[in-house]
Scaffold this active site. Structure first.
Site, PDB file in Angstrom:
ATOM      1  N   THR A   9       0.847  -1.115  -0.079  1.00  0.00           N
ATOM      2  CA  THR A   9       0.213  -0.096   0.063  1.00  0.00           C
ATOM      3  C   THR A   9       0.795   1.267  -0.243  1.00  0.00           C
ATOM      4  O   THR A   9       2.066   1.267   0.327  1.00  0.00           O
ATOM      5  CB  THR A   9      -0.720  -0.034   1.176  1.00  0.00           C
ATOM      6  OG1 THR A   9      -1.417   1.122   1.564  1.00  0.00           O
ATOM      7  CG2 THR A   9      -0.096  -0.330   2.574  1.00  0.00           C
ATOM      8  N   ASP A  10       0.189   2.344  -0.465  1.00  0.00           N
ATOM      9  CA  ASP A  10       0.876   3.771  -0.661  1.00  0.00           C
ATOM     10  C   ASP A  10       1.074   4.171   1.086  1.00  0.00           C
ATOM     11  O   ASP A  10       1.890   5.164   1.229  1.00  0.00           O
ATOM     12  CB  ASP A  10       0.336   4.514  -1.496  1.00  0.00           C
ATOM     13  CG  ASP A  10      -1.306   4.963  -0.884  1.00  0.00           C
ATOM     14  OD1 ASP A  10      -1.632   4.285  -0.080  1.00  0.00           O
ATOM     15  OD2 ASP A  10      -1.565   5.860  -1.526  1.00  0.00           O
ATOM     16  N   GLU A  11       0.395   3.509   1.849  1.00  0.00           N
ATOM     17  CA  GLU A  11       0.193   3.957   3.292  1.00  0.00           C
ATOM     18  C   GLU A  11       1.491   3.931   4.102  1.00  0.00           C
ATOM     19  O   GLU A  11       1.749   4.590   4.984  1.00  0.00           O
ATOM     20  CB  GLU A  11      -0.818   3.289   4.170  1.00  0.00           C
ATOM     21  CG  GLU A  11      -2.262   3.706   3.493  1.00  0.00           C
ATOM     22  CD  GLU A  11      -3.417   3.218   4.194  1.00  0.00           C
ATOM     23  OE1 GLU A  11      -3.347   3.299   5.357  1.00  0.00           O
ATOM     24  OE2 GLU A  11      -4.567   2.987   3.343  1.00  0.00           O
TER      25      GLU A  11
ATOM     26  N   TYR B  32      -1.620  -0.481  10.892  1.00  0.00           N
ATOM     27  CA  TYR B  32      -1.849  -1.144   9.704  1.00  0.00           C
ATOM     28  C   TYR B  32      -0.660  -0.898   8.732  1.00  0.00           C
ATOM     29  O   TYR B  32      -0.004  -1.737   8.260  1.00  0.00           O
ATOM     30  CB  TYR B  32      -3.207  -0.758   9.031  1.00  0.00           C
ATOM     31  CG  TYR B  32      -3.281  -1.097   7.600  1.00  0.00           C
ATOM     32  CD1 TYR B  32      -3.097  -2.264   6.942  1.00  0.00           C
ATOM     33  CD2 TYR B  32      -3.157  -0.049   6.536  1.00  0.00           C
ATOM     34  CE1 TYR B  32      -3.065  -2.588   5.669  1.00  0.00           C
ATOM     35  CE2 TYR B  32      -3.298  -0.228   5.149  1.00  0.00           C
ATOM     36  CZ  TYR B  32      -3.311  -1.558   4.685  1.00  0.00           C
ATOM     37  OH  TYR B  32      -3.383  -1.978   3.286  1.00  0.00           O
TER      38      TYR B  32
ATOM     39  N   LYS C 265       2.447  -3.077   7.027  1.00  0.00           N
ATOM     40  CA  LYS C 265       2.749  -3.511   5.812  1.00  0.00           C
ATOM     41  C   LYS C 265       3.901  -3.064   5.570  1.00  0.00           C
ATOM     42  O   LYS C 265       4.782  -3.820   4.583  1.00  0.00           O
ATOM     43  CB  LYS C 265       1.810  -2.511   5.035  1.00  0.00           C
ATOM     44  CG  LYS C 265       0.190  -3.108   4.965  1.00  0.00           C
ATOM     45  CD  LYS C 265      -0.084  -4.663   4.411  1.00  0.00           C
ATOM     46  CE  LYS C 265       0.444  -4.587   2.733  1.00  0.00           C
ATOM     47  NZ  LYS C 265      -0.189  -5.964   2.280  1.00  0.00           N
TER      48      LYS C 265
HETATM   49  P1  NAD Z   1      -9.430  -7.604   2.450  1.00  0.00           P
HETATM   50  O1  NAD Z   1      -9.574  -7.160   4.007  1.00  0.00           O
HETATM   51  O2  NAD Z   1     -10.732  -7.237   1.699  1.00  0.00           O
HETATM   52  O3  NAD Z   1      -9.162  -8.940   2.000  1.00  0.00           O
HETATM   53  C1  NAD Z   1      -8.006  -9.495   2.588  1.00  0.00           C
HETATM   54  C2  NAD Z   1      -7.888 -10.978   2.426  1.00  0.00           C
HETATM   55  O4  NAD Z   1      -7.036 -11.869   3.137  1.00  0.00           O
HETATM   56  C3  NAD Z   1      -9.434 -11.776   2.873  1.00  0.00           C
HETATM   57  O5  NAD Z   1      -9.986 -12.574   1.831  1.00  0.00           O
HETATM   58  C4  NAD Z   1      -9.090 -12.421   4.242  1.00  0.00           C
HETATM   59  O6  NAD Z   1      -9.876 -13.668   4.387  1.00  0.00           O
HETATM   60  C5  NAD Z   1      -7.474 -12.871   3.635  1.00  0.00           C
HETATM   61  N1  NAD Z   1      -6.882 -13.089   5.141  1.00  0.00           N
HETATM   62  C6  NAD Z   1      -6.572 -12.176   5.988  1.00  0.00           C
HETATM   63  N2  NAD Z   1      -5.927 -12.882   6.968  1.00  0.00           N
HETATM   64  C7  NAD Z   1      -5.275 -14.161   6.473  1.00  0.00           C
HETATM   65  C8  NAD Z   1      -4.308 -15.102   7.128  1.00  0.00           C
HETATM   66  N3  NAD Z   1      -4.029 -14.807   8.276  1.00  0.00           N
HETATM   67  N4  NAD Z   1      -4.305 -16.278   6.113  1.00  0.00           N
HETATM   68  C9  NAD Z   1      -4.765 -16.351   4.869  1.00  0.00           C
HETATM   69  N5  NAD Z   1      -5.769 -15.176   4.565  1.00  0.00           N
HETATM   70  C10 NAD Z   1      -6.053 -14.261   5.012  1.00  0.00           C
HETATM   71  O7  NAD Z   1      -8.210  -6.659   1.781  1.00  0.00           O
HETATM   72  P2  NAD Z   1      -7.924  -5.960   0.458  1.00  0.00           P
HETATM   73  O8  NAD Z   1      -8.619  -4.487   0.474  1.00  0.00           O
HETATM   74  O9  NAD Z   1      -8.604  -6.841  -0.711  1.00  0.00           O
HETATM   75  O10 NAD Z   1      -6.466  -5.913   0.119  1.00  0.00           O
HETATM   76  C11 NAD Z   1      -5.528  -6.827  -0.221  1.00  0.00           C
HETATM   77  C12 NAD Z   1      -4.286  -6.541  -0.222  1.00  0.00           C
HETATM   78  O11 NAD Z   1      -3.844  -5.174  -0.897  1.00  0.00           O
HETATM   79  C13 NAD Z   1      -3.669  -6.190   1.120  1.00  0.00           C
HETATM   80  O12 NAD Z   1      -2.397  -6.783   1.206  1.00  0.00           O
HETATM   81  C14 NAD Z   1      -3.560  -4.666   1.322  1.00  0.00           C
HETATM   82  O13 NAD Z   1      -2.884  -4.313   2.276  1.00  0.00           O
HETATM   83  C15 NAD Z   1      -3.342  -4.290  -0.145  1.00  0.00           C
HETATM   84  N6  NAD Z   1      -3.995  -2.942  -0.442  1.00  0.00           N
HETATM   85  C16 NAD Z   1      -5.321  -2.537  -0.379  1.00  0.00           C
HETATM   86  C17 NAD Z   1      -5.726  -1.340  -0.708  1.00  0.00           C
HETATM   87  C18 NAD Z   1      -7.121  -0.962  -0.475  1.00  0.00           C
HETATM   88  O14 NAD Z   1      -7.481   0.157  -0.946  1.00  0.00           O
HETATM   89  N7  NAD Z   1      -7.945  -2.012  -0.134  1.00  0.00           N
HETATM   90  C19 NAD Z   1      -4.697  -0.338  -1.420  1.00  0.00           C
HETATM   91  C20 NAD Z   1      -3.244  -0.899  -1.696  1.00  0.00           C
HETATM   92  C21 NAD Z   1      -2.924  -2.112  -0.988  1.00  0.00           C
HETATM   93  P1  TYD Z   2     -10.748   3.896   4.484  1.00  0.00           P
HETATM   94  O1  TYD Z   2     -11.674   3.583   3.500  1.00  0.00           O
HETATM   95  O2  TYD Z   2     -10.695   3.332   5.746  1.00  0.00           O
HETATM   96  O3  TYD Z   2      -9.139   3.813   3.767  1.00  0.00           O
HETATM   97  P2  TYD Z   2      -7.917   4.128   4.327  1.00  0.00           P
HETATM   98  O4  TYD Z   2      -7.947   4.711   5.887  1.00  0.00           O
HETATM   99  O5  TYD Z   2      -6.868   3.142   4.184  1.00  0.00           O
HETATM  100  O6  TYD Z   2      -7.430   5.232   3.558  1.00  0.00           O
HETATM  101  O7  TYD Z   2     -10.830   5.556   4.623  1.00  0.00           O
HETATM  102  C1  TYD Z   2     -10.799   6.504   3.546  1.00  0.00           C
HETATM  103  C2  TYD Z   2     -10.824   7.841   4.080  1.00  0.00           C
HETATM  104  O8  TYD Z   2     -12.161   8.102   4.586  1.00  0.00           O
HETATM  105  C3  TYD Z   2      -9.663   8.235   5.100  1.00  0.00           C
HETATM  106  O9  TYD Z   2      -9.357   9.522   5.489  1.00  0.00           O
HETATM  107  C4  TYD Z   2     -10.738   7.950   6.521  1.00  0.00           C
HETATM  108  C5  TYD Z   2     -11.994   8.352   6.055  1.00  0.00           C
HETATM  109  N1  TYD Z   2     -13.263   7.685   6.554  1.00  0.00           N
HETATM  110  C6  TYD Z   2     -14.363   8.466   6.944  1.00  0.00           C
HETATM  111  O10 TYD Z   2     -14.267   9.698   7.047  1.00  0.00           O
HETATM  112  N2  TYD Z   2     -15.401   7.845   7.750  1.00  0.00           N
HETATM  113  C7  TYD Z   2     -15.562   6.533   7.805  1.00  0.00           C
HETATM  114  O11 TYD Z   2     -16.444   6.116   8.285  1.00  0.00           O
HETATM  115  C8  TYD Z   2     -14.430   5.671   7.219  1.00  0.00           C
HETATM  116  C9  TYD Z   2     -14.282   4.136   7.374  1.00  0.00           C
HETATM  117  C10 TYD Z   2     -13.243   6.334   6.760  1.00  0.00           C
END
Ligand code: NAD
Ligand code: TYD
Length: 353
Positions: free
Chosen positions: A134-136, A159, A163
């Site tokens: 992630t970019d975070e 988090y 990561k």
């Molecule tokens: P998500 O929470 O929707 O899915 C995570 C999946 O991992 C789930 O299916 C869960 O069951 C599985 N999982 C969790 N713990 C596990 C374990 N111990 N063993 C096996 N499986 C396990 O997450 P997402 O949003 O799809 O993100 C997927 C990846 O992309 C993550 O690594 C996250 O850090 C990265 N990412 C997410 C975003 C975003 O905006 N959502 C952006 C950049 C990177």
């Molecule tokens: P989120 O979807 O949790 O992603 P991330 O924290 O990984 O960027 O949140 C996106 C943005 O929205 C973040 O600035 C936090 C804000 N946010 C709210 O304002 N209200 C909410 O209920 C949630 C879940 C997030």
């Protein structure tokens, strides 16, 4: 291209993972895709119903923190590549309970690295451990500037710190043991199948049922949004064409303040639900801010666009409309995830906020 034949995708039942699994299973029938997922609250096999019977797909339930299980899995399957998405992924949950993040995101990643290293001996030319991050990890930007691949790591939530830790481990296994790795760091994703703890699906579900939309602080935090299918094509591009040992930032040059995003979303919802324009926006409630809330994320994507020719294909408004339509058309999916556990999570996060 028949190398990298058997691919282990971890976290494939989650939001992004399910789109990645679908893309690989459908577009590369010559590959065997094994989806390993623990099925935590965020994992949902409904996300993959349309492809679950295809011959090049297989699901395995398992936990990446379970070292003997992972070792055994690699002893039994000749994986050529790993695309690692399994993670605990929600910042707010990491604030309340960081240990699950340390265990899955750091220890789980190291278990996979160790098992891969043990099983890939000899020529590693056609092997790849692809870590999705992630970019975070880069921390929080001020009003100006973008995250490049050279931006120093400065994670600020449990988090993002977990990561960042996993990214460091992946690079350490590359430099120390010669494991062929690639890492990508992507900005915020949105789209179908996202668990409604994240901002966009949470707001869609609340607006639909006329509940308040909780906006943290003043809604001035900025995120850089990418449609999930574009992230999946970026992952496919990096998997096939990325340079070993290299990092790629992924983003669609689409920065928005949370409150501006919510206003656009409310307008689309008014339209779709046949409400008067301005009606849904009345549900906005500014609530107590997230502790340590990163102000701004924004990605410089020139490496992936310039070196690999990847481009995002879905504009934000179109992507948001597709997302809204998906949630409105998939009531069964939505009600299946809004369980008692979700309701108690919601109460613990938002009551008295
Ligand atoms: P998500 O929470 O929707 O899915 C995570 C999946 O991992 C789930 O299916 C869960 O069951 C599985 N999982 C969790 N713990 C596990 C374990 N111990 N063993 C096996 N499986 C396990 O997450 P997402 O949003 O799809 O993100 C997927 C990846 O992309 C993550 O690594 C996250 O850090 C990265 N990412 C997410 C975003 C975003 O905006 N959502 C952006 C950049 C990177
Ligand atoms: P989120 O979807 O949790 O992603 P991330 O924290 O990984 O960027 O949140 C996106 C943005 O929205 C973040 O600035 C936090 C804000 N946010 C709210 O304002 N209200 C909410 O209920 C949630 C879940 C997030």
């Amino acid at each position: 291209m028949d190398h990298k034949k058997t691919i282990l995708i971890t976290g494939g039942a989650g939001f992004i993972g399910s789109h990645v699994v679908r893309l690989f299973v459908k577009n590369f029938p010559q590959y065997q895709i094994v989806n390993l997922d623990k099925l935590t609250y965020a994992g949902n096999l409904e996300n993959l119903r349309d492809i679950e019977n295809l011959p090049n797909y297989r699901f395995l339930k398992g936990d990446i923190t379970d070292e003997p299980f992972i070792e055994n899995l690699f002893a039994q399957h000749p994986f050529d590549s790993v695309i690692h998405l399994a993670a605990e992924s929600h910042v707010d949950r990491s604030i309340n309970g960081p240990m699950a993040f340390i265990n899955t995101n750091i220890i789980g990643t190291v278990n996979l690295l160790n098992a891969t290293k043990k099983s890939w001996t000899g020529n590693m030319e056609n092997k790849l451990f692809y870590h999705i991050s992630t970019d975070e990890v880069y921390g929080s930007l001020g009003e100006e500037g973008l995250f490049t691949e050279e931006t120093p790591y400065d994670p600020r939530s449990p988090y993002s710190a977990s990561k960042a830790g996993s990214d460091h481990m992946v690079r350490a296994w590359h430099h120390t043991y010669g494991l062929p790795v690639v890492i990508s760091n992507c900005s915020n994703n949105y789209g179908p199948h996202q668990f409604p703890e994240k901002l966009i699906p949470l707001a869609i579900c609340n607006i639909k049922s006329n509940r308040e939309i909780p906006v943290y602080g003043k809604g001035e935090n900025v995120r850089d949004w990418l449609y999930v299918e574009d992230h999946a094509t970026a992952i496919e591009t990096i998997f096939h064409s990325g340079k070993t040992g290299r990092t790629y930032n992924v983003g669609g040059n689409n920065e928005l303040r949370n409150i501006d995003l919510i206003r656009i979303l409310c307008g689309i919802m008014d339209n779709r639900l046949g409400r008067k324009q301005g009606e849904s926006e009345k549900l906005v409630k500014f609530v107590r801010d997230r502790p340590g809330h990163d102000l701004r994320y924004a990605i410089d994507n020139t490496r992936i666009t310039g070196e690999l020719g990847w481009r995002p294909s879905v504009g934000f408004r179109k992507g948001l409309e597709k997302t809204v339509d998906w949630y409105l058309e998939n009531e069964k999916w939505v009600s299946s995830v809004l369980t008692g556990a979700y309701k108690s999570y919601y109460r613990s996060q938002y009551d008295d906020r």
